[in-house]
Design a protein around this motif. Structure first.
Motif, PDB file in Angstrom:
ATOM      1  N   HIS A   1      -1.673   3.410  11.088  1.00 60.79           N
ATOM      2  CA  HIS A   1      -3.131   3.532  11.101  1.00 60.79           C
ATOM      3  C   HIS A   1      -3.622   4.264   9.852  1.00 60.79           C
ATOM      4  CE1 HIS A   1      -7.128   3.737  12.864  1.00 60.79           C
ATOM      5  NE2 HIS A   1      -7.175   4.993  12.446  1.00 60.79           N
ATOM      6  N   PHE A   2      -2.962   5.339   9.498  1.00 62.87           N
ATOM      7  CA  PHE A   2      -3.359   6.080   8.298  1.00 62.87           C
ATOM      8  C   PHE A   2      -3.269   5.176   7.065  1.00 62.87           C
ATOM      9  CE2 PHE A   2      -2.179  10.619   9.942  1.00 62.87           C
ATOM     10  CZ  PHE A   2      -3.025  10.439  11.027  1.00 62.87           C
ATOM     11  N   LYS A   3      -2.232   4.339   7.032  1.00 67.46           N
ATOM     12  CA  LYS A   3      -2.060   3.415   5.916  1.00 67.46           C
ATOM     13  C   LYS A   3      -3.217   2.418   5.854  1.00 67.46           C
ATOM     14  CE  LYS A   3       1.617   0.705   3.726  1.00 67.46           C
ATOM     15  NZ  LYS A   3       3.024   0.271   3.839  1.00 67.46           N
ATOM     16  N   LYS A   4      -3.699   1.959   7.009  1.00 68.73           N
ATOM     17  CA  LYS A   4      -4.823   1.020   7.050  1.00 68.73           C
ATOM     18  C   LYS A   4      -6.096   1.658   6.503  1.00 68.73           C
ATOM     19  CE  LYS A   4      -3.053  -1.348  11.171  1.00 68.73           C
ATOM     20  NZ  LYS A   4      -3.287  -1.557  12.624  1.00 68.73           N
ATOM     21  N   ILE A   5      -6.330   2.923   6.850  1.00 67.06           N
ATOM     22  CA  ILE A   5      -7.516   3.604   6.345  1.00 67.06           C
ATOM     23  C   ILE A   5      -7.432   3.753   4.831  1.00 67.06           C
ATOM     24  CG2 ILE A   5      -8.830   5.761   6.408  1.00 67.06           C
ATOM     25  CD1 ILE A   5      -9.251   4.106   8.883  1.00 67.06           C
ATOM     26  N   VAL A   6      -6.238   4.069   4.331  1.00 70.01           N
ATOM     27  CA  VAL A   6      -6.046   4.149   2.878  1.00 70.01           C
ATOM     28  C   VAL A   6      -6.318   2.792   2.233  1.00 70.01           C
ATOM     29  CG1 VAL A   6      -4.306   4.470   1.066  1.00 70.01           C
ATOM     30  CG2 VAL A   6      -4.478   6.127   2.940  1.00 70.01           C
TER      31      VAL A   6
ATOM     32  N   GLY B   1      -2.375   4.823  -8.120  1.00 67.21           N
ATOM     33  CA  GLY B   1      -1.503   5.731  -7.381  1.00 67.21           C
ATOM     34  C   GLY B   1      -1.744   5.686  -5.885  1.00 67.21           C
ATOM     35  N   PRO B   2      -0.952   6.428  -5.129  1.00 72.99           N
ATOM     36  CA  PRO B   2      -1.063   6.404  -3.664  1.00 72.99           C
ATOM     37  C   PRO B   2      -2.317   7.124  -3.165  1.00 72.99           C
ATOM     38  CG  PRO B   2       0.582   8.020  -4.357  1.00 72.99           C
ATOM     39  CD  PRO B   2       0.149   7.278  -5.587  1.00 72.99           C
TER      40      PRO B   2
ATOM     41  N   ILE C   1       0.840  -1.199   0.000  1.00 68.42           N
ATOM     42  CA  ILE C   1       0.000   0.000   0.000  1.00 68.42           C
ATOM     43  C   ILE C   1       0.875   1.249   0.000  1.00 68.42           C
ATOM     44  CG2 ILE C   1      -1.715   1.331   1.281  1.00 68.42           C
ATOM     45  CD1 ILE C   1      -2.843  -1.174   0.027  1.00 68.42           C
ATOM     46  N   GLU C   2       0.660   2.094  -0.977  1.00 66.20           N
ATOM     47  CA  GLU C   2       1.383   3.367  -1.050  1.00 66.20           C
ATOM     48  C   GLU C   2       0.496   4.500  -0.546  1.00 66.20           C
ATOM     49  OE1 GLU C   2       3.578   4.240  -4.692  1.00 66.20           O
ATOM     50  OE2 GLU C   2       3.070   2.230  -5.394  1.00 66.20           O
ATOM     51  N   THR C   3       1.098   5.413   0.203  1.00 68.61           N
ATOM     52  CA  THR C   3       0.336   6.550   0.723  1.00 68.61           C
ATOM     53  C   THR C   3       1.032   7.850   0.366  1.00 68.61           C
ATOM     54  OG1 THR C   3       1.475   6.471   2.862  1.00 68.61           O
ATOM     55  CG2 THR C   3      -0.572   5.218   2.661  1.00 68.61           C
ATOM     56  N   GLY C   4       0.227   8.867   0.090  1.00 65.70           N
ATOM     57  CA  GLY C   4       0.743  10.206  -0.149  1.00 65.70           C
ATOM     58  C   GLY C   4       0.658  11.045   1.118  1.00 65.70           C
ATOM     59  N   PRO C   5       0.996  12.323   1.041  1.00 63.53           N
ATOM     60  CA  PRO C   5       0.958  13.186   2.225  1.00 63.53           C
ATOM     61  C   PRO C   5      -0.450  13.266   2.811  1.00 63.53           C
ATOM     62  CG  PRO C   5       2.118  14.263   0.414  1.00 63.53           C
ATOM     63  CD  PRO C   5       1.467  13.036  -0.157  1.00 63.53           C
TER      64      PRO C   5
ATOM     65  N   ALA D   1      -8.848   9.284   1.812  1.00 59.88           N
ATOM     66  CA  ALA D   1      -9.373   8.225   2.680  1.00 59.88           C
ATOM     67  C   ALA D   1      -9.629   8.738   4.091  1.00 59.88           C
ATOM     68  CB  ALA D   1      -8.374   7.064   2.727  1.00 59.88           C
ATOM     69  N   PRO D   2     -10.892   8.948   4.468  1.00 56.27           N
ATOM     70  CA  PRO D   2     -11.219   9.368   5.831  1.00 56.27           C
ATOM     71  C   PRO D   2     -11.714   8.210   6.681  1.00 56.27           C
ATOM     72  CG  PRO D   2     -13.118   9.713   4.453  1.00 56.27           C
ATOM     73  CD  PRO D   2     -12.072   9.015   3.586  1.00 56.27           C
ATOM     74  N   HIS D   3     -11.835   8.461   7.967  1.00 56.64           N
ATOM     75  CA  HIS D   3     -12.634   7.586   8.822  1.00 56.64           C
ATOM     76  C   HIS D   3     -14.105   7.759   8.465  1.00 56.64           C
ATOM     77  CE1 HIS D   3     -10.530   5.313  11.893  1.00 56.64           C
ATOM     78  NE2 HIS D   3      -9.666   6.289  12.036  1.00 56.64           N
TER      79      HIS D   3
END
Length: 355
Positions: A158-163, A172-173, A43-47, A73-75
């Motif tokens: 955690h942010f990566k999991k939500i993404v 893309g991320p 999983i790739e994530t951006g800022p 990607a929000p909660h």
């Protein structure tokens, strides 16, 4: 929040178990790490994007608008109550998932929400890892000196999991997007943990903003008295803005400005607005202040501006812009209200608007 009178006895039991201690949530997150390790590997994530301000500044509308962008990607309300283990809870709860019908939220402000609506839930993580911030008389300010390695690693994972949960199939991320009013208390710490993050701070005209804060405080005093579980729910997720739970953020000037005032009066909330935006202005180089009324009257321009600020594809501008509507002027009684704190607040508003 989704109307809590729709919570069944089982819903409330599961909620009480999930929030019986921070250790329950963290243990669930650790189990999740082992179960979904391979799923997260690529999983790739951006800022990340942080939306924060005082409550009632337009943060919910801004989050809802940006939630129309598929790679943000929000909660969601659906993540309750095991907020720290969103992948695990999604798998477990999928067998008895709730329908995503809409209803007006508890604020009584015309905004409709459902289980698939975005919301502010990450405060649970800040409470678990930085309990020292949450004092009986208010919420302490967090600075870069409060950096904790373990907590920062947890936040990023955690942010990566939500993404991973929200951006399946997107090219893309993906980027985690947070709406959390409490984050204005820790702007320096967030910038230390996520130096590449975009931090958006909606700013509403102080008189109408203070009046809205005042009105919601009275609304939640009644709600908490009538429904003890709603009080517990908001306490568990770290929403201390209003009602019997009200704990102000301990901004540097607030004690002096609010001396002799109580939340029952409008000037208290004007003092809160002044101290909050003085603090925000001190961090100006790390964030972007957005005029709420400007966004609401700009139409498609608001969508274009947000896409440019956040490096989003401009094709998303119309979907973002459709969430903003012109705001009505204050009623005559409010417009006629006069106090030295109103004058101070409006002078600071002009300063923040011009810089």
């Amino acid at each position: 929040m989704v109307a809590l009178n729709n919570y069944s006895r089982l819903d409330r039991l599961i909620h009480r178990i999930a929030f019986s201690s921070p250790g329950i949530q963290i243990t669930a997150a650790e189990i999740e790490e082992r179960m979904f390790q391979s799923d997260l590997k690529d999983i790739e994530t951006g800022p990340p994007i942080f939306i924060t301000s005082l409550p009632r500044a337009g943060t919910t509308i801004l989050l809802t608008a940006l939630n129309s962008v598929p790679d943000l990607a929000p909660h969601l309300y659906r993540d309750m109550p095991f907020l720290m283990a969103p992948l695990l809870w999604s798998r477990l709860s999928g067998k008895f998932g709730k329908q995503a019908y809409l209803q007006e939220r508890a604020h009584g402000d015309g905004i409709t929400i459902g289980f698939d609506s975005p919301e502010a839930f990450e405060e649970v993580i800040w409470k678990a890892f930085w309990p020292e911030f949450f004092k009986l008389d208010g919420i302490a300010l967090g600075t870069a000196q409060d950096f904790k390695d373990e907590a920062c690693t947890f936040l990023k994972r955690h942010f990566k999991k939500i993404v991973a949960l929200r951006c399946k199939g997107q090219p893309g991320p993906g980027r985690y997007i947070s709406k959390n009013n409490g984050n204005i208390s820790r702007l320096g710490l967030i910038s230390e943990i996520f130096p590449e993050a975009d931090i958006l701070v909606p700013m509403r005209h102080p008189l109408t903003h203070a009046a809205s804060l005042h009105r919601q405080h009275k609304n939640f005093l009644t709600r908490h008295a009538d429904d003890p579980f709603s009080r517990r729910y908001m306490q568990d997720i770290g929403h201390f803005e209003f009602g019997t739970l009200h704990r102000p953020i301990l901004f540097e000037d607030f004690a002096r400005l609010s001396d002799g005032l109580t939340p029952a009066c409008l000037d208290y909330w004007l003092a809160y607005w002044i101290s909050a935006f003085r603090h925000i202005n001190q961090h100006r180089e790390k964030l972007q202040i957005l005029g709420y009324e400007d966004m609401c009257r700009q139409g498609n321009t608001a969508g274009i501006n947000l896409c440019e600020r956040l490096d989003l594809d401009i094709s998303h501008a119309p979907d973002i812009a459709r969430h903003f509507r012109p705001v009505p002027p204050p009623d005559a009684t409010l417009a006629a209200y006069r106090s030295p704190l109103r004058d101070q607040a409006e002078a600071l508003y002009r300063q923040c608007s011009e810089t």
